[in-house]
Design a protein around this motif. Structure first.
Motif, short mmCIF file in Angstrom:
data_model
loop_
_atom_site.label_atom_id
_atom_site.label_comp_id
_atom_site.label_asym_id
_atom_site.label_seq_id
_atom_site.Cartn_x
_atom_site.Cartn_y
_atom_site.Cartn_z
N ARG A 80 0.92 -1.33 -0.07
CA ARG A 80 0.04 0.00 0.01
C ARG A 80 0.75 1.20 0.02
O ARG A 80 0.78 2.14 -0.87
CB ARG A 80 -0.90 0.06 1.28
N GLU A 81 1.70 1.18 0.90
CA GLU A 81 2.75 2.41 0.81
C GLU A 81 3.44 2.43 -0.63
O GLU A 81 3.85 3.57 -0.87
CB GLU A 81 3.89 2.25 1.97
N ALA A 139 1.72 3.83 -3.14
CA ALA A 139 1.18 5.57 -2.95
C ALA A 139 2.33 6.31 -3.21
O ALA A 139 2.30 7.36 -3.91
CB ALA A 139 0.84 5.88 -1.54
N GLU A 152 -6.77 9.55 -1.60
CA GLU A 152 -6.46 9.67 -0.10
C GLU A 152 -6.39 8.41 0.52
O GLU A 152 -6.56 7.17 -0.40
CB GLU A 152 -7.88 10.04 0.69
N GLN A 153 -5.42 8.08 1.52
CA GLN A 153 -5.03 6.71 1.85
C GLN A 153 -6.23 6.22 3.03
O GLN A 153 -6.45 6.79 4.09
CB GLN A 153 -3.80 6.79 2.83
N TYR A 185 -6.65 1.67 -3.95
CA TYR A 185 -6.80 3.18 -3.96
C TYR A 185 -8.02 3.62 -4.83
O TYR A 185 -7.82 3.23 -6.17
CB TYR A 185 -5.45 4.03 -4.13
#
Ligand SMILES: Cc1ncc(COP(=O)(O)O)c(C=O)c1O
Length: 393
Positions: A274-275, A278, A292-293, A300
């Motif tokens: 996820r990081e 992003a 937005e997270q 996402y």
């Protein structure tokens, strides 16, 4: 997606992470018990129902006995069975718009009439449901309150309370689809609506597709025992029973804590992905996408910059080997919200960076591409239909 395409698809878990050795051992043991090759309980293997009831109690705050659990082939069958067993053809069911099309189709195939309701940053518009429930004779609502599909917003605490209150007063069936409860990265997962259901109006739909693997086809319904008994008859005459050996093997993984350990391991992996996604999106596509997270889920929900056509971008991306989902897939009325849903479950961190590089490449190429097949990707002159998309983040 064509072979070789990187799947930046929302909500698809990584088959490379499935604990195949443990699953194979458990399956071999289950197959050696010859009774698993015959007819069995239409409600599902008793060990699996007991293990699921325990899991629901320990991890999700649901006080449910094995008699309150019906195993199905995936959440998909759970919805089809609930639609047939709890509602009548012609009944109206409210659904989230944007939402999960396979669920809509399952409800439609049962003869139900769908009533789309808008969403905002607090989830489904429960006030709109309250206003329309009586006049439109709405009998049920299908929703994904934890990680809303596709936007990932969580139904706000105030709306949870008013939805339960409305359902109790108006006798609405609440079909709660909690398809990826485990994949919550910040704080504790929000407890299902079913855990606060004192009136017996919620029918809870769960799935092990994210926890283990979609191809195992293990989903389940949990709810009031009389409702589960009624639904069992539908399951019985639709598909007799599930795969007893698979169900016994999965029960063993749950009983021994192997499935739970697998969730802890993979949650850390998905959190890192996820990081990584992003970071890559910020580095490569800062001007083209905003997002937005969300605290959980495997995707996402991104907004494309004004002047970009999300669908054309998705088409071009596929042509350069990366599959993404454009907002139109999730819109009830066939509109085209300016969104892309980008999933990080299926790809490792290196693959995610490569996928985003290709997505950025598709944007660059598209702006100069031509030819009959090429739809303009930049649509600077075309105003956005903001009325339709106000609800999406
Ligand atoms: C909203 C939603 N519900 C349910 C499911 C799971 O479906 P199944 O258990 O049939 O694989 C998914 C899977 O992606 C989903 O996104």
């Amino acid at each position: 997606p064509p072979p070789g395409a990187l799947q930046l698809l929302g909500g698809v878990p990584d088959p490379r992470l499935v604990p195949v050795a443990a699953l194979a051992r458990a399956y071999r043991r289950a197959l050696s018990r010859r009774e698993h090759l015959g007819y069995g309980d239409a409600r599902g293997h008793p060990r699996l129902r007991a293990a699921l009831a325990r899991m629901l109690g320990e991890a999700r705050g649901l006080a449910v006995r094995p008699e309150g659990v019906l195993v199905t082939r995936g959440a998909q069958m759970a919805l089809a069975v609930a639609a047939r067993g709890l509602l009548r053809p012609g009944d109206a069911v409210a659904v989230e718009d944007l939402g999960y099309r396979p669920a809509w189709e399952a409800l439609r195939l049962a003869g139900l009439r769908l009533v789309p309701l808008k969403l905002d940053a607090r989830g489904l518009d429960v006030e709109a449901l309250a206003a329309r429930a009586g006049p439109e004779r709405i009998r049920a609502v299908y929703l994904t309150p934890h990680h809303q599909y596709p936007t990932l917003v969580t139904l706000s605490p105030a709306r949870r309370l008013s939805l339960l209150d409305l359902a109790r007063r108006a006798r609405l069936v609440v079909l709660e689809d909690d398809y990826d409860n485990e994949f919550h990265y910040e704080g504790r997962p929000v407890q299902p609506l079913a855990s606060a259901d004192a009136a017996g109006v919620v029918v809870y739909v769960g799935s092990l597709s994210k926890v283990l693997a979609p191809a195992l086809r293990i989903g389940f319904l949990a709810g009031p025992e009389d409702a589960i008994a009624r639904l069992t008859a539908h399951r019985h005459y639709l598909d007799r029973q599930g795969d007893l050996a698979v169900e016994a093997a999965v029960a063993e993984l749950l009983e021994e804590g192997e499935a739970q350990r697998h969730v802890w391991r993979t949650r850390r992996i998905y959190a890192a992905r996820r990081e990584a996604l992003a970071d890559a999106l910020r580095a490569e596509l800062a001007g083209a996408l905003t997002f937005e997270q969300p605290p959980g889920g495997m995707a996402y929900w991104c907004r494309v910059a004004p002047g970009l056509d999300a669908e054309a971008w998705a088409d071009r991306a596929l042509a350069v080997g990366v599959a993404v989902q454009a907002g139109r897939l999730f819109a009830f009325d066939g509109g085209s919200p300016p969104n892309l849903r980008l999933g990080f479950g299926r790809l490792d961190e290196r693959e995610l960076r490569e996928a985003v590089r290709r997505l950025a490449g598709a944007l660059g190429r598209a702006s100069v591409a031509g030819g009959a097949a090429a739809r303009p990707l930049r649509t600077a002159a075309r105003p956005r239909r903001t009325g339709r998309t106000r609800s999406s983040r």
